[in-house]
Design a protein around this motif. Structure first.
Motif, mmCIF file in Angstrom:
data_model
loop_
_atom_site.group_PDB
_atom_site.id
_atom_site.type_symbol
_atom_site.label_atom_id
_atom_site.label_comp_id
_atom_site.label_asym_id
_atom_site.label_seq_id
_atom_site.Cartn_x
_atom_site.Cartn_y
_atom_site.Cartn_z
ATOM 1 N N LEU A 64 14.385 7.599 36.523
ATOM 2 C CA LEU A 64 15.387 8.615 36.438
ATOM 3 C C LEU A 64 15.654 9.403 37.771
ATOM 4 C CD1 LEU A 64 16.902 10.285 34.002
ATOM 5 C CD2 LEU A 64 14.750 11.766 33.803
ATOM 6 N N ARG A 65 16.954 9.299 38.129
ATOM 7 C CA ARG A 65 17.123 9.814 39.484
ATOM 8 C C ARG A 65 18.699 10.587 39.699
ATOM 9 N NH1 ARG A 65 17.558 4.824 41.850
ATOM 10 N NH2 ARG A 65 15.473 4.878 42.198
ATOM 11 N N GLY A 66 18.609 11.755 40.179
ATOM 12 C CA GLY A 66 19.663 12.599 40.593
ATOM 13 C C GLY A 66 20.481 13.097 39.401
ATOM 14 N N ASN A 67 19.603 13.249 38.269
ATOM 15 C CA ASN A 67 20.470 13.989 37.107
ATOM 16 C C ASN A 67 20.331 15.359 37.211
ATOM 17 O OD1 ASN A 67 20.941 11.183 35.686
ATOM 18 N ND2 ASN A 67 19.021 11.072 36.277
ATOM 19 N N VAL A 68 21.494 15.977 36.474
ATOM 20 C CA VAL A 68 21.082 17.432 36.239
ATOM 21 C C VAL A 68 21.332 17.821 34.616
ATOM 22 C CG1 VAL A 68 22.525 19.767 36.628
ATOM 23 C CG2 VAL A 68 22.433 17.804 38.516
ATOM 24 N N ILE A 69 20.133 18.369 34.394
ATOM 25 C CA ILE A 69 20.204 18.715 32.844
ATOM 26 C C ILE A 69 19.914 20.014 32.916
ATOM 27 C CG2 ILE A 69 19.045 18.069 30.716
ATOM 28 C CD1 ILE A 69 17.732 15.682 32.128
ATOM 29 N N ILE A 70 20.751 20.715 32.059
ATOM 30 C CA ILE A 70 20.880 22.490 31.877
ATOM 31 C C ILE A 70 20.959 22.734 30.607
ATOM 32 C CG2 ILE A 70 22.105 24.417 32.394
ATOM 33 C CD1 ILE A 70 22.747 23.427 35.142
ATOM 34 N N ILE A 179 23.382 18.896 43.447
ATOM 35 C CA ILE A 179 24.531 19.353 42.734
ATOM 36 C C ILE A 179 25.958 18.767 43.687
ATOM 37 C CG2 ILE A 179 26.174 21.101 41.970
ATOM 38 C CD1 ILE A 179 23.695 22.659 41.423
ATOM 39 N N ASP A 180 26.071 18.777 44.900
ATOM 40 C CA ASP A 180 27.070 18.670 45.731
ATOM 41 C C ASP A 180 27.206 16.864 45.576
ATOM 42 O OD1 ASP A 180 27.775 21.234 46.472
ATOM 43 O OD2 ASP A 180 26.918 20.978 48.453
ATOM 44 N N ASP A 181 26.031 16.251 45.654
ATOM 45 C CA ASP A 181 26.085 14.746 45.598
ATOM 46 C C ASP A 181 26.624 14.315 44.255
ATOM 47 O OD1 ASP A 181 25.213 14.733 48.016
ATOM 48 O OD2 ASP A 181 23.099 14.048 47.474
ATOM 49 N N LEU A 182 26.313 15.012 43.033
ATOM 50 C CA LEU A 182 26.671 14.694 41.844
ATOM 51 C C LEU A 182 28.405 15.029 41.699
ATOM 52 C CD1 LEU A 182 25.974 13.482 38.920
ATOM 53 C CD2 LEU A 182 25.574 16.237 38.282
ATOM 54 N N LEU A 183 28.511 16.230 42.060
ATOM 55 C CA LEU A 183 30.105 16.650 41.823
ATOM 56 C C LEU A 183 30.875 15.677 42.595
ATOM 57 C CD1 LEU A 183 29.668 20.567 42.052
ATOM 58 C CD2 LEU A 183 30.056 18.955 39.758
ATOM 59 N N ARG A 184 30.512 15.311 43.891
ATOM 60 C CA ARG A 184 31.384 14.341 44.672
ATOM 61 C C ARG A 184 31.656 13.087 44.183
ATOM 62 N NH1 ARG A 184 28.187 14.113 48.914
ATOM 63 N NH2 ARG A 184 27.402 12.001 48.262
ATOM 64 N N ASP A 185 30.649 12.449 43.397
ATOM 65 C CA ASP A 185 30.900 11.186 42.829
ATOM 66 C C ASP A 185 31.447 10.961 41.546
ATOM 67 O OD1 ASP A 185 29.607 10.101 45.301
ATOM 68 O OD2 ASP A 185 27.739 10.025 44.508
ATOM 69 N N CYS A 186 31.392 12.139 40.559
ATOM 70 C CA CYS A 186 31.608 12.163 39.458
ATOM 71 C C CYS A 186 33.047 13.134 39.055
ATOM 72 C CB CYS A 186 30.520 12.914 38.384
ATOM 73 S SG CYS A 186 30.771 13.048 36.748
ATOM 74 N N GLU A 194 32.608 25.199 38.790
ATOM 75 C CA GLU A 194 32.243 26.378 39.047
ATOM 76 C C GLU A 194 31.270 27.144 37.734
ATOM 77 O OE1 GLU A 194 35.959 28.837 38.861
ATOM 78 O OE2 GLU A 194 36.962 27.804 40.675
ATOM 79 N N ALA A 195 31.307 26.649 36.734
ATOM 80 C CA ALA A 195 30.507 27.064 35.709
ATOM 81 C C ALA A 195 29.154 26.584 36.149
ATOM 82 C CB ALA A 195 30.771 26.728 34.390
ATOM 83 N N LEU A 196 28.895 25.329 36.630
ATOM 84 C CA LEU A 196 27.434 25.127 37.160
ATOM 85 C C LEU A 196 27.233 25.650 38.445
ATOM 86 C CD1 LEU A 196 25.512 22.800 36.657
ATOM 87 C CD2 LEU A 196 26.430 21.428 38.366
ATOM 88 N N ARG A 197 27.968 26.118 39.283
ATOM 89 C CA ARG A 197 27.219 26.921 40.496
ATOM 90 C C ARG A 197 26.941 28.426 40.060
ATOM 91 N NH1 ARG A 197 27.867 24.587 45.217
ATOM 92 N NH2 ARG A 197 29.331 22.753 45.395
ATOM 93 N N ALA A 198 27.561 28.853 39.076
ATOM 94 C CA ALA A 198 27.272 30.123 38.576
ATOM 95 C C ALA A 198 26.234 30.346 37.822
ATOM 96 C CB ALA A 198 28.476 30.575 37.670
ATOM 97 N N GLN A 199 25.419 29.368 37.470
ATOM 98 C CA GLN A 199 24.229 29.421 36.675
ATOM 99 C C GLN A 199 23.044 29.938 37.543
ATOM 100 O OE1 GLN A 199 24.456 29.117 33.510
ATOM 101 N NE2 GLN A 199 26.461 28.501 33.865
#
Length: 199
Positions: A64-70, A179-186, A194-199
């Motif tokens: 499990l690598r590089g995932n964001v779970i909120i 987060i930046d790496d994930l957003l760049r590739d997805c 914006e919603a993610l950065r606000a958390q």
């Protein structure tokens, strides 16, 4: 696979080898469920699942690598039924449990960020555990920030283990880079930036 899943259905894989990457799961029940096999799960965004973010069971041997779970209602990552999971550089934030390891199962941590969870890490035996079942094991290192409980060990017979577990200082820059790496590739993820950065 590459998908956007705005539904209440789980993504389930039963055995075999697979890679699951660049997906967005939003308000599902369990976002992903793996029964056995050798999955590699990387660079996914999981938001507000009602139960678990990612559930490993059936003796799965997973990375499990590089995932964001909120915002998981139960566990961001659930490791049970004899699964062995390497958890590398994931962001697990505002979940009921960050990582839960049950009997006969193991998780090895390598740099996940656990932030604002009710319980960051838990190792325990479920009520259906047999007396002969080995307790869960947890090792490696992680970064913690603002969790209500960092580590919860709960035993119903033979005790669980947290071997060589090391805590590293929380680094906001590491969270931002993940987060930046994930957003760049997805491409789907960018809409939620914006919603993610606000958390």
């Amino acid at each position: 696979t590459r998908n956007y899943t705005p539904s209440h259905f789980s993504f389930n894989v039963d055995g075999g080898r697979c890679q699951v990457y660049h997906n967005v799961f939003h308000r599902t029940r369990d976002a992903m469920d793996f029964d056995g096999g050798s999955p590699v799960v990387r660079d996914n965004l999981v938001l507000a699942p009602k139960d678990d973010g990612i559930d490993f069971g059936g003796g799965a041997s997973a990375v499990l690598r590089g995932n964001v779970i909120i915002g998981a209602g139960d566990k961001a990552v659930s490791v049970g039924e004899g699964a062995r999971v390497k958890i590398e550089s994931n962001l697990l934030e505002r979940n009921n449990f960050g990582v839960a390891v049950k009997e006969r199962s193991e998780a090895e941590l390598s740099g996940p960020i656990l932030r604002r969870n009710a319980v960051a890490l838990g190792v325990y035996r479920t009520p259906r555990a047999r007396p002969q079942d080995a307790a869960g094991k947890l090792g490696g290192w992680a970064s913690f920030s603002e969790n209500a409980v960092s580590l919860k060990l709960e035993a119903r017979s033979a005790g669980p283990e947290a071997e060589g577990l090391a805590v590293r200082p929380y680094d906001p820059a590491a969270r931002r880079k993940l987060i930046d790496d994930l957003l760049r590739d997805c491409r789907y993820c960018r809409a939620l930036e914006e919603a993610l950065r606000a958390q």
